[in-house]
Write a protein that holds these residues in place. Structure first.
Motif, PDB file in Angstrom:
ATOM      1  N   SER A   1       0.825  -1.211   0.000  1.00  0.00           N
ATOM      2  CA  SER A   1       0.000   0.000   0.000  1.00  0.00           C
ATOM      3  C   SER A   1       0.856   1.257   0.000  1.00  0.00           C
ATOM      4  O   SER A   1       0.486   2.265  -0.607  1.00  0.00           O
ATOM      5  CB  SER A   1      -0.951   0.005   1.190  1.00  0.00           C
TER       6      SER A   1
ATOM      7  N   GLY B   1       3.830   1.533  -1.492  1.00  0.00           N
ATOM      8  CA  GLY B   1       4.313   1.654  -2.863  1.00  0.00           C
ATOM      9  C   GLY B   1       3.241   2.108  -3.827  1.00  0.00           C
ATOM     10  O   GLY B   1       3.473   2.982  -4.677  1.00  0.00           O
ATOM     11  N   LEU B   2       2.043   1.547  -3.710  1.00  0.00           N
ATOM     12  CA  LEU B   2       0.945   1.934  -4.596  1.00  0.00           C
ATOM     13  C   LEU B   2       0.467   3.355  -4.319  1.00  0.00           C
ATOM     14  O   LEU B   2       0.117   4.091  -5.247  1.00  0.00           O
ATOM     15  CB  LEU B   2      -0.212   0.947  -4.469  1.00  0.00           C
TER      16      LEU B   2
ATOM     17  N   ALA C   1       2.359   5.811  -3.250  1.00  0.00           N
ATOM     18  CA  ALA C   1       3.360   6.688  -3.853  1.00  0.00           C
ATOM     19  C   ALA C   1       3.205   6.733  -5.369  1.00  0.00           C
ATOM     20  O   ALA C   1       3.362   7.793  -5.985  1.00  0.00           O
ATOM     21  CB  ALA C   1       4.762   6.212  -3.474  1.00  0.00           C
ATOM     22  N   LEU C   2       2.879   5.604  -5.982  1.00  0.00           N
ATOM     23  CA  LEU C   2       2.673   5.573  -7.422  1.00  0.00           C
ATOM     24  C   LEU C   2       1.462   6.416  -7.826  1.00  0.00           C
ATOM     25  O   LEU C   2       1.508   7.148  -8.828  1.00  0.00           O
ATOM     26  CB  LEU C   2       2.493   4.138  -7.901  1.00  0.00           C
TER      27      LEU C   2
ATOM     28  N   ARG D   1       8.160  14.534  -5.659  1.00  0.00           N
ATOM     29  CA  ARG D   1       7.830  13.468  -6.607  1.00  0.00           C
ATOM     30  C   ARG D   1       8.985  12.489  -6.764  1.00  0.00           C
ATOM     31  O   ARG D   1       8.767  11.295  -6.935  1.00  0.00           O
ATOM     32  CB  ARG D   1       7.455  14.080  -7.955  1.00  0.00           C
TER      33      ARG D   1
ATOM     34  N   ALA E   1       8.695  10.033  -4.053  1.00  0.00           N
ATOM     35  CA  ALA E   1       7.572   9.127  -4.302  1.00  0.00           C
ATOM     36  C   ALA E   1       7.921   8.127  -5.407  1.00  0.00           C
ATOM     37  O   ALA E   1       7.518   6.965  -5.347  1.00  0.00           O
ATOM     38  CB  ALA E   1       6.327   9.928  -4.678  1.00  0.00           C
ATOM     39  N   GLU E   2       8.673   8.565  -6.416  1.00  0.00           N
ATOM     40  CA  GLU E   2       9.098   7.638  -7.471  1.00  0.00           C
ATOM     41  C   GLU E   2      10.019   6.565  -6.906  1.00  0.00           C
ATOM     42  O   GLU E   2       9.914   5.390  -7.267  1.00  0.00           O
ATOM     43  CB  GLU E   2       9.801   8.405  -8.593  1.00  0.00           C
TER      44      GLU E   2
ATOM     45  N   THR F   1      10.018   5.549  -3.806  1.00  0.00           N
ATOM     46  CA  THR F   1       9.194   4.695  -2.950  1.00  0.00           C
ATOM     47  C   THR F   1       8.383   3.710  -3.767  1.00  0.00           C
ATOM     48  O   THR F   1       8.233   2.548  -3.392  1.00  0.00           O
ATOM     49  CB  THR F   1       8.257   5.563  -2.087  1.00  0.00           C
ATOM     50  N   SER F   2       7.882   4.147  -4.913  1.00  0.00           N
ATOM     51  CA  SER F   2       7.072   3.246  -5.734  1.00  0.00           C
ATOM     52  C   SER F   2       7.914   2.220  -6.482  1.00  0.00           C
ATOM     53  O   SER F   2       7.371   1.283  -7.055  1.00  0.00           O
ATOM     54  CB  SER F   2       6.226   4.046  -6.724  1.00  0.00           C
ATOM     55  N   SER F   3       9.229   2.366  -6.449  1.00  0.00           N
ATOM     56  CA  SER F   3      10.083   1.387  -7.130  1.00  0.00           C
ATOM     57  C   SER F   3      10.143   0.045  -6.401  1.00  0.00           C
ATOM     58  O   SER F   3      10.715  -0.916  -6.917  1.00  0.00           O
ATOM     59  CB  SER F   3      11.492   1.941  -7.312  1.00  0.00           C
TER      60      SER F   3
ATOM     61  N   ILE G   1       7.508  -1.742  -5.804  1.00  0.00           N
ATOM     62  CA  ILE G   1       6.357  -2.529  -6.251  1.00  0.00           C
ATOM     63  C   ILE G   1       6.784  -3.824  -6.947  1.00  0.00           C
ATOM     64  O   ILE G   1       6.197  -4.878  -6.684  1.00  0.00           O
ATOM     65  CB  ILE G   1       5.422  -1.685  -7.121  1.00  0.00           C
TER      66      ILE G   1
END
Length: 100
Positions: free
Chosen positions: A63, A65-66, A68-69, A87, A90-91, A93-95, A97
């Motif tokens: 959750s 990761g998603l 942040a995406l 951003r 956040a990018e 953090t979403s890596s 996934i």
């Protein structure tokens, strides 16, 4: 006049330190996994508790990761210029996934 360094062209690597850290992480994960299996085997309903704990941790990490995406997608959709520094975080953090 000084020229700006194009950081996109730089190729930074950890080298031997990165290999050592990766091996240490794999060993720590293996030891932790074996320890959790051993503890689950020694207690009553241990495997059920371990499965619920794993599921809770999995859903929490996914959750983050998603979320942040979704933040990155909203910033790109609205073409927000204020969020460049945030951003990038956040990018990154979403890596995580693909690991999930």
């Amino acid at each position: 006049m000084k020229h700006a360094i194009d950081i996109a062209k730089e190729n930074r690597q950890l080298g031997a330190l990165g290999d050592k850290l990766f091996r240490f992480g794999l060993i720590a994960a293996a030891v932790g996994g074996l320890a959790s299996l051993a503890l689950a085997a020694m207690t009553e309903h241990g495997f059920d508790r371990m499965a619920w704990s794993y599921l809770t941790s999995f859903v929490f990490g996914l959750s983050l990761g998603l979320g942040a995406l979704i933040f990155v997608l909203i910033q790109h959709t609205t073409r927000a210029g204020w969020s460049v520094a945030v951003r990038r975080l956040a990018e990154a953090t979403s890596s995580v996934i693909p690991w999930f």
